[in-house]
Scaffold this active site. Structure first.
Site, short mmCIF file in Angstrom:
data_model
loop_
_atom_site.label_atom_id
_atom_site.label_comp_id
_atom_site.label_asym_id
_atom_site.label_seq_id
_atom_site.Cartn_x
_atom_site.Cartn_y
_atom_site.Cartn_z
N SER A 114 0.83 -1.20 0.00
CA SER A 114 0.00 0.00 0.00
C SER A 114 0.86 1.25 0.00
O SER A 114 1.98 1.25 0.54
CB SER A 114 -0.86 -0.01 1.27
OG SER A 114 -1.47 1.25 1.45
N TYR A 120 -1.82 0.17 10.07
CA TYR A 120 -2.02 -0.57 8.81
C TYR A 120 -0.77 -0.49 7.94
O TYR A 120 -0.25 -1.51 7.46
CB TYR A 120 -3.24 0.00 8.09
CG TYR A 120 -3.40 -0.49 6.68
CD1 TYR A 120 -3.73 -1.81 6.41
CD2 TYR A 120 -3.21 0.38 5.60
CE1 TYR A 120 -3.87 -2.27 5.11
CE2 TYR A 120 -3.35 -0.07 4.30
CZ TYR A 120 -3.68 -1.38 4.06
OH TYR A 120 -3.82 -1.82 2.77
N LYS A 165 2.26 -3.40 6.65
CA LYS A 165 2.69 -3.64 5.27
C LYS A 165 4.20 -3.52 5.15
O LYS A 165 4.83 -4.29 4.41
CB LYS A 165 1.97 -2.67 4.32
CG LYS A 165 0.46 -2.86 4.26
CD LYS A 165 0.07 -4.18 3.60
CE LYS A 165 -1.44 -4.36 3.52
NZ LYS A 165 -1.83 -5.64 2.91
N1 UFG Z 1 -12.41 11.67 2.31
C1 UFG Z 1 -13.35 12.64 2.53
N2 UFG Z 1 -14.59 12.23 2.92
C2 UFG Z 1 -14.92 10.94 3.13
C3 UFG Z 1 -13.93 9.95 2.90
C4 UFG Z 1 -12.67 10.36 2.50
O1 UFG Z 1 -13.10 13.83 2.35
O2 UFG Z 1 -16.04 10.66 3.51
C5 UFG Z 1 -11.09 12.09 1.85
C6 UFG Z 1 -9.97 11.60 2.76
O3 UFG Z 1 -9.74 12.54 3.78
C7 UFG Z 1 -8.81 11.48 1.77
C8 UFG Z 1 -9.49 11.14 0.43
O4 UFG Z 1 -10.85 11.50 0.60
O5 UFG Z 1 -8.18 12.72 1.63
C9 UFG Z 1 -9.41 9.67 0.11
O6 UFG Z 1 -9.82 8.93 1.26
P1 UFG Z 1 -10.06 7.36 1.22
O7 UFG Z 1 -10.49 6.96 2.59
O8 UFG Z 1 -10.92 7.01 0.08
O9 UFG Z 1 -8.62 6.78 0.89
P2 UFG Z 1 -7.25 7.03 1.68
O10 UFG Z 1 -6.41 7.89 0.78
O11 UFG Z 1 -7.41 7.48 3.07
O12 UFG Z 1 -6.74 5.54 1.81
C10 UFG Z 1 -6.28 4.79 0.74
C11 UFG Z 1 -6.55 3.33 0.97
C12 UFG Z 1 -5.81 2.84 2.19
C13 UFG Z 1 -4.39 3.18 2.07
C14 UFG Z 1 -4.22 4.64 1.81
C15 UFG Z 1 -2.78 4.98 1.58
O13 UFG Z 1 -7.92 3.13 1.16
O14 UFG Z 1 -5.92 1.44 2.28
O15 UFG Z 1 -4.92 5.02 0.64
O16 UFG Z 1 -2.53 6.22 2.11
F1 UFG Z 1 -3.75 2.87 3.21
#
Ligand code: UFG
Length: 327
Positions: free
Chosen positions: A119, A143, A147
């Site tokens: 990841s 998490y 990894k």
């Molecule tokens: N976000 C929002 N509102 C929401 C959900 C997410 O604004 O309801 C934002 C988050 O703050 C982030 C972006 O949208 O800035 C993407 O969020 P996600 O939760 O979709 O994905 P992440 O980037 O947090 O996480 C992904 C993978 C993880 C991995 C990570 C690596 O889902 O498994 O990338 O940094 F670890």
């Protein structure tokens, strides 16, 4: 390549898309999944599904022998960043110890090839973007730390036991198989794109924007969204690369960043109407910008993302959102 591919976590989101791609490419596949977050319906009907836990070494060993498995694509893991901070034991147990048991079963049976789901979380808050594979590994959550530990174990097993291993560091997986049937279905859903589309479909009152005060053009976090079928392609290429290489690590992203607001705007274009937005505060642990350098995967694996265009990614996710089984 002859022989059977065992896909652990093959009933999950990225796992199932990879299973379908392997099957379409003519591979023999068996899925090993405890169905804790995966779905039986995501596995093709003619693919054997063994419901079990990777920590159950005897079960994995029996499965490998029964199906004459020659390589493993290893997705099975706990994968929620927020949950990992509250339940670290579960994450170290399922991810690290689970992988050790899987590797024991592979050694016992002489299976020496593995493609591992890593990841972008291994990088934490990057010093600069785009992020190359040689960037520092400074994960900011449990998490991501699991990894990093597993990548290290795989390296040590390559050196000591002759394992052949490729680790794939995904950025933000999104979209759904355009040919229908499978897509993203988490409970609870935490990922931006499905949440935006559920708000568009009226299944949620709104989508929250987690923070508008980041040092980015519009103040919201920037991510590198990559289509799940392109991730699936990369797994097939990684598996095939173990014919000519023993160890490698690749970033998988499109090398382009989109902000939370840009995702919402793209979704509004695709669905044809406004989507209600709730301005929320920052979510703990979110880096401002994550963008992959994907040059290594393109150069060495010959990976060519086919569905890199953001509108295409959102469109496939929207098609799935409208047709997926609910409940
Ligand atoms: N976000 C929002 N509102 C929401 C959900 C997410 O604004 O309801 C934002 C988050 O703050 C982030 C972006 O949208 O800035 C993407 O969020 P996600 O939760 O979709 O994905 P992440 O980037 O947090 O996480 C992904 C993978 C993880 C991995 C990570 C690596 O889902 O498994 O990338 O940094 F670890």
């Amino acid at each position: 390549m002859s022989g059977m591919v065992l896909v652990t976590g093959g009933a999950g989101y990225i796992g199932s898309h990879t299973v379908w791609r392997l099957v379409r490419n003519g591979y023999q596949v068996a899925v090993f999944d405890n169905l804790s977050t995966g779905h039986r319906w995501a596995v093709p009907q003619d693919v054997p599904l063994i419901v079990g836990d990777i920590a159950d070494m005897a079960r994995v060993t029996t499965t490998i022998r029964k199906f004459h498995v020659t390589s493993v694509v290893h997705f099975a893991a706990s994968s929620l960043v927020g949950e990992s901070m509250i339940e670290p034991r579960t994450y170290y147990t399922n991810n690290v110890i689970g992988t050790l048991h899987l590797l024991d079963a592979m050694r016992t049976t002489g299976v020496d090839r593995i493609v591992f789901s890593s990841s972008a979380a291994v990088y934490g808050e990057p010093a600069s973007v785009p992020i190359g594979e040689d960037s520092a590994l400074v994960p900011t959550n449990v998490y991501g730390r699991t990894k990093v530990v597993i990548e290290g174990i795989l390296h040590d097993y390559v050196v000591a036991y002759g394992l052949r291993s490729v680790s794939l560091r995904y950025f933000n997986a999104a979209g759904a198989d355009p040919d229908g049937g499978i897509g993203e279905d988490h409970d609870p859903e935490t990922h931006l794109m499905p949440l935006v589309l559920q708000a568009a479909a009226g299944r949620r009152p709104s989508v929250s924007v987690f923070g508008s005060d980041y040092p980015t053009a519009d103040g919201t976090c920037v991510r590198d969204y990559v289509h799940v079928n392109d991730l699936a392609d990369a797994h097939v290429l990684a598996l095939e690369s173990l014919e000519w290489q023993t160890e490698a690590t690749y970033n998988l992203g499109n090398g382009a960043g989109f902000s939370v607001r840009q995702i919402i705007e793209a979704a509004q274009q695709v669905v044809g109407h406004d989507i209600p937005v709730f301005e929320a505060g920052r979510r703990a642990g979110d880096p401002a910008v994550l963008i992959a350098s994907n040059r290594l995967a393109i150069k060495e694996l010959g990976w060519t993302p086919q569905l890199a265009d953001l509108e295409t990614i959102v469109q496939t996710a929207w098609n799935w959102e409208q047709h997926r089984p609910i409940g």
